[in-house]
Design a protein around this motif. Structure first.
Motif, short mmCIF file in Angstrom:
data_model
loop_
_atom_site.label_atom_id
_atom_site.label_comp_id
_atom_site.label_asym_id
_atom_site.label_seq_id
_atom_site.Cartn_x
_atom_site.Cartn_y
_atom_site.Cartn_z
N GLY A 1 14.01 -37.01 -26.17
CA GLY A 1 15.37 -36.81 -26.71
C GLY A 1 15.75 -37.96 -27.62
O GLY A 1 15.48 -37.91 -28.82
N PRO A 2 16.38 -39.02 -27.09
CA PRO A 2 16.78 -40.13 -27.95
C PRO A 2 15.59 -40.80 -28.63
O PRO A 2 14.49 -40.83 -28.06
CB PRO A 2 17.46 -41.12 -27.00
CG PRO A 2 17.59 -40.43 -25.70
CD PRO A 2 16.72 -39.24 -25.68
N LEU A 3 15.82 -41.32 -29.84
CA LEU A 3 14.75 -42.00 -30.57
C LEU A 3 14.54 -43.42 -30.02
O LEU A 3 15.38 -43.96 -29.30
CB LEU A 3 15.11 -42.07 -32.07
CG LEU A 3 15.28 -40.73 -32.76
CD1 LEU A 3 15.63 -40.94 -34.24
CD2 LEU A 3 14.01 -39.88 -32.64
N GLY A 4 13.42 -44.03 -30.39
CA GLY A 4 13.16 -45.43 -30.01
C GLY A 4 11.85 -45.61 -29.27
O GLY A 4 11.31 -46.71 -29.21
N GLY A 5 11.34 -44.54 -28.65
CA GLY A 5 10.03 -44.60 -28.00
C GLY A 5 9.99 -45.49 -26.78
O GLY A 5 11.02 -45.90 -26.24
N GLU A 6 8.75 -45.78 -26.37
CA GLU A 6 8.54 -46.64 -25.20
C GLU A 6 9.15 -48.01 -25.47
O GLU A 6 9.70 -48.65 -24.58
CB GLU A 6 7.03 -46.81 -24.96
CG GLU A 6 6.32 -45.57 -24.53
CD GLU A 6 6.55 -45.22 -23.07
OE1 GLU A 6 7.23 -44.20 -22.82
OE2 GLU A 6 6.05 -45.96 -22.21
N CYS A 7 9.00 -48.47 -26.71
CA CYS A 7 9.45 -49.82 -27.07
C CYS A 7 10.93 -50.01 -26.74
O CYS A 7 11.30 -50.96 -26.06
CB CYS A 7 9.19 -50.02 -28.56
SG CYS A 7 9.64 -51.64 -29.16
N LEU A 8 11.76 -49.10 -27.21
CA LEU A 8 13.20 -49.27 -26.99
C LEU A 8 13.60 -48.93 -25.55
O LEU A 8 14.40 -49.65 -24.94
CB LEU A 8 13.98 -48.38 -27.98
CG LEU A 8 15.50 -48.32 -27.76
CD1 LEU A 8 16.12 -49.71 -27.71
CD2 LEU A 8 16.16 -47.50 -28.87
N HIS A 9 13.03 -47.86 -25.00
CA HIS A 9 13.56 -47.36 -23.72
C HIS A 9 12.94 -48.03 -22.50
O HIS A 9 13.65 -48.29 -21.52
CB HIS A 9 13.42 -45.83 -23.66
CG HIS A 9 14.27 -45.17 -24.70
ND1 HIS A 9 15.60 -44.93 -24.51
CD2 HIS A 9 13.98 -44.76 -25.95
CE1 HIS A 9 16.11 -44.38 -25.62
NE2 HIS A 9 15.14 -44.28 -26.50
N VAL A 10 11.64 -48.31 -22.54
CA VAL A 10 10.99 -48.88 -21.33
C VAL A 10 9.98 -49.97 -21.71
O VAL A 10 8.97 -50.15 -21.02
CB VAL A 10 10.29 -47.79 -20.49
CG1 VAL A 10 11.29 -46.92 -19.78
CG2 VAL A 10 9.35 -46.94 -21.35
N ILE B 1 14.23 -33.05 -33.65
CA ILE B 1 14.15 -31.98 -32.65
C ILE B 1 13.70 -32.58 -31.33
O ILE B 1 12.69 -33.31 -31.29
CB ILE B 1 13.15 -30.87 -33.07
CG1 ILE B 1 13.56 -30.27 -34.41
CG2 ILE B 1 13.07 -29.79 -32.01
CD1 ILE B 1 12.65 -29.13 -34.88
N ALA B 2 14.46 -32.31 -30.26
CA ALA B 2 14.07 -32.80 -28.93
C ALA B 2 13.14 -31.78 -28.31
O ALA B 2 13.50 -30.61 -28.13
CB ALA B 2 15.30 -32.99 -28.06
N GLY B 3 11.91 -32.20 -27.99
CA GLY B 3 10.97 -31.27 -27.37
C GLY B 3 9.55 -31.80 -27.46
O GLY B 3 9.30 -32.83 -28.09
N HIS B 4 8.64 -31.09 -26.80
CA HIS B 4 7.24 -31.51 -26.76
C HIS B 4 6.47 -30.75 -27.83
O HIS B 4 6.48 -29.52 -27.84
CB HIS B 4 6.65 -31.22 -25.36
CG HIS B 4 5.26 -31.72 -25.22
ND1 HIS B 4 4.96 -32.90 -24.58
CD2 HIS B 4 4.08 -31.21 -25.64
CE1 HIS B 4 3.66 -33.10 -24.62
NE2 HIS B 4 3.10 -32.08 -25.25
N ALA B 5 5.80 -31.49 -28.71
CA ALA B 5 5.07 -30.86 -29.82
C ALA B 5 3.58 -30.72 -29.50
O ALA B 5 3.00 -31.62 -28.88
CB ALA B 5 5.25 -31.69 -31.08
#
Ligand code: FAD
Ligand code: NAD
Length: 477
Positions: free
Chosen positions: A42-51, A116-120
């Motif tokens: 969902g939100p942007l930023g990836g592993e780096c920003l979120h965890v 788009i939020a979802g799995h590609a």
């Protein structure tokens, strides 16, 4: 948006909204490409920003505050021991993450990048299908795609005896509790950064590392000052040691160890496993494209970051080492420009790396170990920070600045630093390596006094045989 299973034609689909993916999408949109960015969380930023980068650095900043306050005692400033309020710590870190993620959403909107939020997954070499929880699947037929799906922690086999007691880095960063005794498995970037956080917050931290030194691959003289300080901060560091089994107990876990000098078993409350990361290439439909990941799971790419399937590019952690956010961003920009038809190639002379411990360890360009291994004729000079007025005034003379020059030309090939703020200081050395600077260029650059940056100029002076803050070189040397 796409309705039902009608495909929509787009110039570029970027899969993954981490530092690599969002940088690529933003540059591509700025260059006029109609760009769709798909992000599973969902939100942007990836592993780096979120965890990853951001929460760990938020907590490391607080850890430094705690140790600096305790060490100010020697200088005549006494503070009461800190009271750690976990709820507030969590909320504070989460607040920074939310602000930065909202900033990225705003930047995407301002450029017309559709998120788009979802799995590609690839349906074929020209089509991506996006599965979302609360929307019909989107089908995107692309001119080009960029895979920026990042990486995930490696799990250690045989540690399934106590699942509740095992954390990966994301779990540890969520600060679920402050364990009285924490075992960290892996003496690399994450083990040492998060070990530092938990030790500063009050946990008794033990580290086990498989190889014969912390931060394998980094020059030993840069690691030594960190290892000395961590020996005081951590309860124990066991090298050449591995965990063979974990069993859950009432209050924690019993861990069995195998290694020189390590106890056969250790009782701890929690175990943090940080033994590396592996690329996210599974569950992406790559078998429906011309891409074949290498044996470690990375997508092989050329200088433009183009994969074996000419319409599909790969960047960031999924495209190989080093798995660093700034390398992902730089690759993202190259891929976007190449796709937009601009001349672009990923050919850096120096990718800086920083371990944000206390002291910080940083390096860029050719390391002394790599120069030796490749048989490059180099001359290395070192300035101990005991020769730096600023370092001594900070009470931190234990740092080191090291420059590696091509022996016959005096061209700077690499830089290594250990000490507080090494992660900021590395920027000057990285620029100098990238620009092919000579020792004279660094020596002739006026550095502000009193700053730690003076040690770079002084190291260049030392190479030229004329240091000011060290004894004069002996004739013939
Ligand atoms: P990621 O940031 O991993 O982003 C990939 C994104 O793709 C994810 O958000 C994921 O949800 C999404 N995704 C995956 N598959 C799909 C799919 N099929 N469909 C849609 N979306 C998908 N690096 C530094 O440079 N400095 C640091 O200080 C630093 N600290 C770190 C601390 C920790 C604890 C960790 C774990 C890592 C740290 N790193 C640091 C490494 C850094 O996080 C990574 O190198 C960086 O995030 C890689 O960026 P990326 O864009 O390749 O992938
Ligand atoms: P790492 O590769 O840095 O360190 C893993 C360590 O675990 C190594 O020292 C390795 O020898 C050791 N190890 C492997 N198997 C073991 C075992 N069975 N028992 C004991 N030790 C074992 O990996 P990491 O710390 O998990 O971090 C993953 C990656 O994330 C890093 O390589 C880096 O690219 C990135 N990262 C970067 C930063 C930063 O830039 N400051 C911070 C965190 C993570």
């Amino acid at each position: 948006m796409v309705v039902g299973d009608l495909p929509r034609e787009v110039d570029l689909v970027v899969i993954g909204g981490g530092p690599g993916g969002y940088a690529a999408a933003f540059r591509a949109a700025d260059l006029g490409l109609e760009t769709v960015l798909v992000e599973a969380r969902g939100p942007l930023g990836g592993e780096c920003l979120h965890v990853g980068c951001i929460p760990s650095k938020a907590l490391l900043g607080l850890a430094t505050l705690i140790t600096d306050a305790a060490e100010a005692r020697a200088a005549g400033l006494e503070f009461a021991p800190p009271k750690v309020v976990l709820d507030r710590l969590r909320a504070w870190t989460a607040g920074s993450i939310t602000k930065l993620a909202q900033g990225l959403t705003g930047l995407a909107r301002a450029r017309g990048v559709e998120v788009i939020a979802g799995h590609a997954r690839f349906a074929d070499p020209r089509t991506v299908q996006v599965a979302a929880e609360d929307a019909p699947p989107a089908i995107l037929r692309f001119q080009h795609a960029i895979v920026a799906t990042g990486s995930r922690p490696v799990a250690l086999p045989g540690l399934d005896g106590a699942p509740e007691r095992i954390w990966d880095s994301a779990a540890a960063l969520a600060l679920p509790s402050l364990p009285s005794r924490l075992l960290v498995v892996g003496g690399g970037y994450i083990g040492l950064e998060l070990g530092t956080v938990y030790a500063a917050l009050g946990s008794e931290v033990t580290v086990v590392e498989l190889t014969d030194g912390l931060l394998p691959g980094v020059d030993r003289d840069l690691v030594a000052p960190l290892a000395r300080r961590l020996t005081g901060l951590f309860k124990q560091i066991h090298l050449r040691t591995k965990v063979t089994a974990v069993r859950e107990t009432k209050g924690g876990a019993v861990v069995e160890l195998a290694g020189e000098g390590a106890p056969a078993r250790l009782e701890v409350e929690q175990v943090l496993v940080a033994v590396g990361r592996r690329p996210n290439t599974a569950d992406l439909g790559l078998d429906r494209t011309g891409i074949k990941p290498d044996p470690r799971g990375f997508i092989p790419v050329d200088a433009q970051r183009r994969s074996a399937d000419p319409r599909i590019y790969a960047i960031g952690d999924v495209a190989g080492e080093p798995m660093l956010a700034h390398k992902a961003i730089a690759e993202g920009l190259v891929a976007a420009e190449a796709i937009a038809g601009r001349p672009a190639a990923f050919e850096p002379q120096a990718i800086p790396a920083v371990v944000f411990t206390d002291p910080e360890v940083a390096w860029a360009g050719l390391t002394e170990e790599a120069a030796k291994a490749r048989g490059v004729a180099v001359r290395t000079v070192k300035i101990p920070w005991s020769a730096s007025g600023r370092a001594v005034a900070m009470g931190r003379p234990d740092g080191l600045t090291k420059l590696t020059f091509e022996a016959d030309t005096g061209r700077l090939l690499g830089i290594g630093l250990v000490g507080p703020h090494a992660g900021e200081l590395i920027a000057e050395g990285t620029l100098a390596v990238e620009m092919g600077a000579l020792a004279e260029d660094l020596a002739g650059t006026i550095h502000t006094h009193p700053t730690l940056s003076e040690t770079l100029g002084e190291a260049a002076e030392l190479f030229l045989g004329r240091p000011i803050h060290l004894p004069p070189p002996r004739p013939g040397r």
